[in-house]
Design a protein around this motif. Structure first.
Motif, PDB file in Angstrom:
ATOM      1  N   LEU A 119     114.736  33.541  14.605  1.00 29.51           N
ATOM      2  CA  LEU A 119     114.436  32.747  15.807  1.00 29.51           C
ATOM      3  C   LEU A 119     113.882  31.368  15.433  1.00 29.51           C
ATOM      4  CD1 LEU A 119     114.290  33.265  19.050  1.00 29.51           C
ATOM      5  CD2 LEU A 119     111.830  33.216  18.651  1.00 29.51           C
ATOM      6  N   ARG A 120     113.165  31.297  14.298  1.00 32.83           N
ATOM      7  CA  ARG A 120     112.609  30.021  13.849  1.00 32.83           C
ATOM      8  C   ARG A 120     113.645  29.085  13.251  1.00 32.83           C
ATOM      9  NH1 ARG A 120     108.565  33.264  11.278  1.00 32.83           N
ATOM     10  NH2 ARG A 120     106.703  33.361  12.560  1.00 32.83           N
ATOM     11  N   LEU A 134     101.743  29.128  22.273  1.00 31.62           N
ATOM     12  CA  LEU A 134     102.161  27.827  21.754  1.00 31.62           C
ATOM     13  C   LEU A 134     101.620  26.724  22.646  1.00 31.62           C
ATOM     14  CD1 LEU A 134     105.870  28.865  21.109  1.00 31.62           C
ATOM     15  CD2 LEU A 134     104.114  28.563  19.363  1.00 31.62           C
ATOM     16  N   PHE A 167     105.410  21.953  22.487  1.00 25.50           N
ATOM     17  CA  PHE A 167     106.656  22.689  22.702  1.00 25.50           C
ATOM     18  C   PHE A 167     107.648  21.806  23.445  1.00 25.50           C
ATOM     19  CE2 PHE A 167     109.597  25.614  24.687  1.00 25.50           C
ATOM     20  CZ  PHE A 167     109.830  26.539  23.684  1.00 25.50           C
ATOM     21  N   TYR A 220     109.902  32.253  23.270  1.00 25.46           N
ATOM     22  CA  TYR A 220     109.391  32.007  21.913  1.00 25.46           C
ATOM     23  C   TYR A 220     108.034  32.650  21.700  1.00 25.46           C
ATOM     24  CZ  TYR A 220     113.192  29.410  19.947  1.00 25.46           C
ATOM     25  OH  TYR A 220     114.410  29.108  19.402  1.00 25.46           O
ATOM     26  N   LEU A 270     107.686  35.546  18.944  1.00 26.23           N
ATOM     27  CA  LEU A 270     106.841  35.203  17.798  1.00 26.23           C
ATOM     28  C   LEU A 270     105.466  35.866  17.881  1.00 26.23           C
ATOM     29  CD1 LEU A 270     107.664  31.378  17.335  1.00 26.23           C
ATOM     30  CD2 LEU A 270     108.688  33.332  16.160  1.00 26.23           C
TER      31      LEU A 270
END
Lengths: 244, 244
Positions: A161-162, A192, A197, A184, A188
């Protein structure tokens, strides 16, 4: 009829995002003593089983997933082979295997597969065993070394995903930055910063802002975006890729 | 004594760069008919063998590599499990397995490991079987499905070289851009534009130009560079990593 291989299995780690949280598909492992009606085992495992003599790993993974959950045509990616000597270790694991009476070996190696899907778009068909989605943040007791296999798959999913755009296609075609951020954060397993973001997403040439806002929401409607895989493929560069 | 598992093996794909070309380590598979002295099999395979009952995959890979080649303390990375139904298919493969008389199964699955080393810095110790480096560009006939396993490992190696700095540490501490380009060209199996390559390298903050030039060369001495893993780690960003 093709027989099972006593010492080789596959296990599927199916992650599902439901626009709110990250889930994983598990199968109940329940054993009740027939005489006393006492529950001897009641915990959960990944969707997995032994491969057949005339079957490769990919075919086995797809067949077993379908058989246990009804899920079909899921993109499955092999991620790791688990060959620890003490994989089957606890009395419950031993009891379960003895009870299956299919002549399993005491030492079984397994090949792990994983997938990330929108789990609101699929329907599970319950078979002999109970199968359902559990939030990653609230997992039940798991049998064998399946918790470790799940952790390794989650590590791979997060790394992927990163570095690759595997999340966008789980969202509605037109999505808000907040929806993307939610995905995300859930995958993760972290929170965030909203401004950072947004800034990063706005820099992505393959995330295209529309002249269109959300409809039918109570709060102030947010701007909508689409993801273009075509633009992504045409603009991506690898850090050390000198060949393009 | 621990017995071998008849249907599970590991295979190591050891890539070696010698400052000039990319090589792979292979072991000779030779079988001579004792009566007629006729050569029944003479081809090459990867360094691999069956795992033992009391041994996990990583341990088996390191043990088998050491046993067959003398190579020790090599960083080995698991990359794929091969479970094709027809992996052992040709008459030569069958004959070889029968002749080993260790009770192998007819269907064997194998777990692949790979590594990239500077092969000028290691010494092979020849054991019962002949083992040597072959240039990737000039491979001999290979047994079983080992050519396919090698291709898959090469694919992984190339993907890794494009996205991570795994090449620099195979060069001398102080290297020229031409040496670095040679490495990339050999591993990627392609030729690269000299000016583009130079331009890309000069943009990398973790490739540091020295006030120092090559010594003892006949041609015009080139500038020397060092690679800093520390700077790389501190400056790297993943494309979709919003958490850093």
């Amino acid at each position: 009829m093709s027989r099972i291989i006593p010492n080789i299995s596959v296990d599927c780690v199916i992650f599902g995002f439901d626009f709110n949280q990250l889930n994983v598909l598990l199968v109940e492992r329940k054993l009740i003593d027939e005489k006393s009606n006492k529950v001897l085992i009641d915990d959960w495992t990944l969707t997995g089983y032994h491969i057949l003599e005339e079957e490769d790993f990919d075919t086995a993974a797809a067949r077993i997933l379908k058989k246990m959950s009804g899920l079909d045509n899921i993109y499955l990616e092999q991620f790791y082979a688990f060959g620890g000597v003490k994989r089957v270790n606890s009395p419950k694991d031993m009891l379960w295997l003895q009870n299956q009476s299919e002549g399993f070996s005491e030492r079984i190696v397994t090949v792990g597969y994983f997938s990330l899907i929108d789990n609101t778009s699929v329907t599970l068909s319950l078979k002999e065993r109970n199968v359902k989605w559990f939030p990653i943040s609230n997992l039940p007791t798991m049998g064998f070394d399946h918790r470790e296999i799940l952790e390794k798959a989650l590590e791979r999913l997060r790394a992927k995903l990163r570095s690759e755009p595997i999340g966008f296609e789980l969202l509605p075609e037109k999505f808000t930055i907040t929806q993307l951020q939610r995905l995300y954060e859930e995958v993760l397993g972290t929170t965030l910063d909203r401004r950072n973001f947004r800034k990063k997403v706005l820099q992505m040439k393959y995330v295209i802002p529309l002249d269109e806002k959300q409809k039918g929401v109570k709060h102030k409607p947010a701007q909508l975006f689409i993801f273009s895989r075509e633009v992504y493929e045409k603009t991506k560069t690898e850090r050390f890729d000198f060949s393009i």
